[in-house]
Design a protein around this motif. Sequence first.
Motif, mmCIF file in Angstrom:
data_model
loop_
_atom_site.group_PDB
_atom_site.id
_atom_site.type_symbol
_atom_site.label_atom_id
_atom_site.label_comp_id
_atom_site.label_asym_id
_atom_site.label_seq_id
_atom_site.Cartn_x
_atom_site.Cartn_y
_atom_site.Cartn_z
ATOM 1 N N ILE A 78 38.128 18.335 33.470
ATOM 2 C CA ILE A 78 37.308 19.529 33.264
ATOM 3 C C ILE A 78 36.722 20.017 34.586
ATOM 4 N N PHE A 79 36.269 19.100 35.421
ATOM 5 C CA PHE A 79 35.700 19.490 36.706
ATOM 6 C C PHE A 79 36.748 20.144 37.605
ATOM 7 N N MET A 80 37.953 19.592 37.636
ATOM 8 C CA MET A 80 39.006 20.183 38.457
ATOM 9 C C MET A 80 39.321 21.601 37.979
ATOM 10 N N LEU A 81 39.396 21.773 36.661
ATOM 11 C CA LEU A 81 39.666 23.106 36.122
ATOM 12 C C LEU A 81 38.522 24.067 36.401
ATOM 13 N N MET A 82 37.290 23.564 36.373
ATOM 14 C CA MET A 82 36.144 24.434 36.646
ATOM 15 C C MET A 82 36.194 24.966 38.070
ATOM 16 N N PHE A 83 36.536 24.111 39.024
ATOM 17 C CA PHE A 83 36.647 24.581 40.402
ATOM 18 C C PHE A 83 37.724 25.654 40.522
ATOM 19 N N ILE A 84 38.864 25.426 39.883
ATOM 20 C CA ILE A 84 39.969 26.377 39.970
ATOM 21 C C ILE A 84 39.578 27.716 39.345
ATOM 22 N N VAL A 85 39.007 27.653 38.139
ATOM 23 C CA VAL A 85 38.658 28.881 37.414
ATOM 24 C C VAL A 85 37.510 29.620 38.103
ATOM 25 N N LEU A 86 36.448 28.909 38.460
ATOM 26 C CA LEU A 86 35.276 29.569 39.039
ATOM 27 C C LEU A 86 35.574 30.153 40.412
ATOM 28 N N ARG A 87 36.322 29.427 41.223
ATOM 29 C CA ARG A 87 36.634 29.951 42.552
ATOM 30 C C ARG A 87 37.646 31.094 42.473
ATOM 31 N N SER A 88 38.548 31.025 41.508
ATOM 32 C CA SER A 88 39.473 32.145 41.314
ATOM 33 C C SER A 88 38.700 33.389 40.890
ATOM 34 N N ALA A 89 37.729 33.204 39.982
ATOM 35 C CA ALA A 89 36.915 34.336 39.524
ATOM 36 C C ALA A 89 36.067 34.892 40.668
ATOM 37 N N ALA A 90 35.488 33.989 41.475
ATOM 38 C CA ALA A 90 34.634 34.432 42.577
ATOM 39 C C ALA A 90 35.414 35.215 43.633
ATOM 40 N N ALA A 91 36.719 34.930 43.719
ATOM 41 C CA ALA A 91 37.547 35.595 44.725
ATOM 42 C C ALA A 91 38.124 36.927 44.247
ATOM 43 N N LEU A 92 37.874 37.289 43.000
ATOM 44 C CA LEU A 92 38.412 38.557 42.491
ATOM 45 C C LEU A 92 37.865 39.729 43.298
ATOM 46 N N PRO A 93 38.726 40.644 43.707
ATOM 47 C CA PRO A 93 38.252 41.817 44.453
ATOM 48 C C PRO A 93 37.187 42.609 43.692
ATOM 49 N N ALA A 94 37.287 42.626 42.371
ATOM 50 C CA ALA A 94 36.313 43.368 41.567
ATOM 51 C C ALA A 94 34.908 42.801 41.738
ATOM 52 N N ILE A 95 34.795 41.454 41.810
ATOM 53 C CA ILE A 95 33.483 40.825 41.973
ATOM 54 C C ILE A 95 32.918 41.146 43.353
ATOM 55 N N HIS A 96 33.767 41.008 44.381
ATOM 56 C CA HIS A 96 33.299 41.326 45.733
ATOM 57 C C HIS A 96 32.892 42.792 45.839
ATOM 58 N N GLY A 97 33.694 43.674 45.241
ATOM 59 C CA GLY A 97 33.367 45.102 45.279
ATOM 60 C C GLY A 97 32.074 45.404 44.553
ATOM 61 N N PHE A 98 31.875 44.739 43.420
ATOM 62 C CA PHE A 98 30.661 44.960 42.641
ATOM 63 C C PHE A 98 29.421 44.519 43.416
ATOM 64 N N ILE A 99 29.491 43.344 44.065
ATOM 65 C CA ILE A 99 28.346 42.843 44.832
ATOM 66 C C ILE A 99 28.063 43.763 46.020
ATOM 67 N N ALA A 100 29.119 44.224 46.669
ATOM 68 C CA ALA A 100 28.937 45.122 47.812
ATOM 69 C C ALA A 100 28.239 46.408 47.395
ATOM 70 N N GLN A 101 28.570 46.909 46.206
ATOM 71 C CA GLN A 101 27.955 48.140 45.713
ATOM 72 C C GLN A 101 26.488 47.939 45.337
ATOM 73 N N LEU A 102 26.147 46.725 44.938
ATOM 74 C CA LEU A 102 24.764 46.457 44.543
ATOM 75 C C LEU A 102 23.809 46.631 45.727
ATOM 76 N N GLY A 103 24.276 46.239 46.895
ATOM 77 C CA GLY A 103 23.406 46.322 48.057
ATOM 78 C C GLY A 103 22.267 45.326 47.951
ATOM 79 N N ILE A 104 22.541 44.044 48.270
ATOM 80 C CA ILE A 104 21.532 42.988 48.075
ATOM 81 C C ILE A 104 20.794 42.684 49.379
ATOM 82 N N GLY A 105 20.521 43.736 50.142
ATOM 83 C CA GLY A 105 19.843 43.550 51.419
ATOM 84 C C GLY A 105 18.376 43.186 51.294
ATOM 85 N N THR A 106 17.730 43.498 50.176
ATOM 86 C CA THR A 106 16.313 43.161 50.001
ATOM 87 C C THR A 106 16.185 41.795 49.336
ATOM 88 N N PRO A 107 15.068 41.083 49.569
ATOM 89 C CA PRO A 107 14.880 39.771 48.949
ATOM 90 C C PRO A 107 14.963 39.799 47.425
#
Length: 365
Positions: A250-279
Amino acid sequence: MTRVWRTVSKEPVLAILVLALGVLQVVHPRSWASLPGLVDWQTVLTLAGLLILTKAIELSGFLMWAAYRLVHHIHGERGLALLLVALAAALSTVLTNDVALFAVVPLALSLHRLAPLPIKRLVIVIALSVNAGSILTPLGNPQNLFLWQTSGVSFGAFVWALLPLCAVLMLMLGAVTCAMFRNAPLDLSGDAEEHGVDRVLCGVSVLAFAGFVALADAHHAGPGLAVLAVAFLLWRREVVLKIDWLLLLIFMLMFIVLRSAAALPAIHGFIAQLGIGTPMRAYAAGAVLSQAISNVPAAIVLAEFSKDWRALAFGVSVGGFGVAIGSLANLIAVRLSGEKGMWGPFHLVSIPFWFVAVLVGWALI
């Protein structure tokens, strides 16, 4: 194939991970040969070694002996629960939240065998306590270690910055524990047997535990695990054969799934649009994103968009509560308990705790 599907269908977390991996491979396909590279093998190897050692200590009888001594000095359920919460939190500040669970949850299960206890509730507050306690130091959890190393601040400065959040959350958890447990006397009527200890197995296991944690901390978990596995297979084979192998999968699959999800261009694009420059925005992003991809990947992803390490540390620390996936420690606690039907009660406590924790962190930021 039928047996594999039957196993997967009986494990909700495993079934969700397999389904999520299939969806991710359709949406954003990766080479199957590249997937093992997404696994944090240092963490998996460390987990395997800890599983072997805690099983050896359990089989030695030491935990039952310690539980016997404990329940005969603390006479109420509430006092016992508070003690275990404090112990788990204290250990998590120096041994990491995962290692603390491997010490305290088996002890709680041994206590349950001596005196009937609300074990599900006990495991839930222990899981919350290691998440809360580990906030305090850079050694408490992987996301703290990552943020500390990238921040460049001293150990003392990091602890001082996280102390207010840790203190308030521990006070909250103390109040929750008092509300969840009655001050009823412990029923020891079923404790009629002697609790002997295999001193040789216990002594070797405790020494090996200390040595293995030191090796893992120096990033040599692989050689340490190899020595442990060979030694116990030759000496006490049942120690290795009885560990929870499914948890490792389960742990091995979690790393694969979570890191694959974190690397999705949609997630990176969404975070960039949020603009998290403030605390405040960095904090909110950490608290919320952790609910989707766990707090360690969330810290790594968000550090690319914000250099406010304190706000990120607050956010991903709070993000360890809420849904179980928020912190991998939650999964370990539930798996170690061996109790069926844990997910409902866990979320019934953890999600409201997350909501209040988010407000606390917001006020402290």
